[in-house]
Design a protein around this motif. Structure first.
Motif, mmCIF file in Angstrom:
data_model
loop_
_atom_site.group_PDB
_atom_site.id
_atom_site.type_symbol
_atom_site.label_atom_id
_atom_site.label_comp_id
_atom_site.label_asym_id
_atom_site.label_seq_id
_atom_site.Cartn_x
_atom_site.Cartn_y
_atom_site.Cartn_z
ATOM 1 N N ASP A 173 32.723 44.037 29.336
ATOM 2 C CA ASP A 173 33.597 45.182 29.461
ATOM 3 C C ASP A 173 34.016 45.201 30.861
ATOM 4 O OD1 ASP A 173 34.386 47.405 27.484
ATOM 5 O OD2 ASP A 173 34.219 48.379 29.402
ATOM 6 N N LYS A 174 35.294 45.852 31.059
ATOM 7 C CA LYS A 174 35.878 45.998 32.324
ATOM 8 C C LYS A 174 34.961 47.098 33.006
ATOM 9 C CE LYS A 174 39.536 48.938 30.596
ATOM 10 N NZ LYS A 174 38.859 49.508 29.750
ATOM 11 N N ASP A 175 34.188 48.349 32.156
ATOM 12 C CA ASP A 175 33.668 48.972 33.151
ATOM 13 C C ASP A 175 32.056 48.661 33.124
ATOM 14 O OD1 ASP A 175 35.672 50.569 32.015
ATOM 15 O OD2 ASP A 175 34.335 51.307 30.510
ATOM 16 N N ASP A 176 31.813 47.244 33.333
ATOM 17 C CA ASP A 176 30.583 46.785 33.456
ATOM 18 C C ASP A 176 30.495 45.936 35.062
ATOM 19 O OD1 ASP A 176 27.804 46.161 32.738
ATOM 20 O OD2 ASP A 176 28.477 44.052 32.627
ATOM 21 N N PRO A 177 30.467 46.820 35.985
ATOM 22 C CA PRO A 177 30.748 46.229 37.415
ATOM 23 C C PRO A 177 29.415 45.376 37.770
ATOM 24 C CG PRO A 177 30.121 48.537 37.501
ATOM 25 C CD PRO A 177 30.183 48.193 36.049
#
Ligand SMILES: Cc1cc2nc3c(=O)[nH]c(=O)nc-3n(C[C@H](O)[C@H](O)[C@H](O)COP(=O)(O)O)c2cc1C
Length: 176
Positions: free
Chosen positions: A155-159
């Protein structure tokens, strides 16, 4: 990516982009990398079952329990790694030397899979908490399931997280 970049970028992905499927060619590249993994006596005593759709969901559910691995259902693909019999020489070596080569081999193939997935821009998480009986039933496997690897786009919020690891001084000793 060179190997160090892969090692830095690989992390356990516990948040997947559920809207993105994994391309067949990428899965193929991962499986080809797995095929190149070394193993005791070159025996490759494992099977990789690629699960998608409802089978992937059932496998994911079989890795969940007491609040563990709830995220697994988000991953579009589940790679199930189960044992296969040893080749004769590895079986003899394992017995004579009391060493569990098969588990070592499975660990190595899992490392190859997760490394190549990282190189392909995919997220993975190795899962060892699993219900062997349920996964064997849905995958039609005769031998124990040792690991499941979730596979999908992060997911894009999984840095990328900073790795927490022991200091080299705790891991390594030198003798001369
Ligand atoms: C053999 C093995 C079993 C693992 N089982 C699980 C698991 O069931 N659930 C989970 O969330 N992570 C599991 N992990 C992931 C580890 O917790 C993770 O690799 C470790 O904390 C280091 O974090 P990183 O992978 O993000 O670098 C497992 C890893 C390995 C190698």
């Amino acid at each position: 990516m060179n190997f160090t970049e892969i090692a830095i970028n690989r992390q356990s992905c516990r948040k997947y982009d559920t809207s993105r499927a994994v391309e067949t060619e990428k899965i193929q590249a991962i499986l080809e990398a797995a095929r190149l993994a070394p193993s005791a006596c070159n025996g490759q005593p494992y099977r990789i079952t690629v699960c998608r759709g409802s089978v992937a969901r059932t496998v994911a559910e079989a890795t969940a329990g007491i609040g563990i691995n709830k995220f697994a259902v988000q991953a579009p693909v589940m790679l199930v790694i189960s044992e296969e019999p040893y080749v004769r020489s590895a079986a003899a070596g394992a017995k004579l030397k009391n060493n569990d080569y098969r588990s070592i081999d499975i660990g190595i193939v899992a490392a190859y899979i997760t490394a190549e997935a990282t190189a392909q821009g995919l997220g993975t998480c190795i899962l060892g908490w699993l219900d062997d009986k349920k996964i064997r039933a849905v995958c039609g496997l005769d031998y124990p399931v040792r690991l499941v690897i979730t596979l999908g786009y992060a997911d894009k919020d999984d840095p990328l997280r900073t790795k927490k690891r022991k200091a080299l001084s705790e891991l390594v000793q030198e003798k001369d």
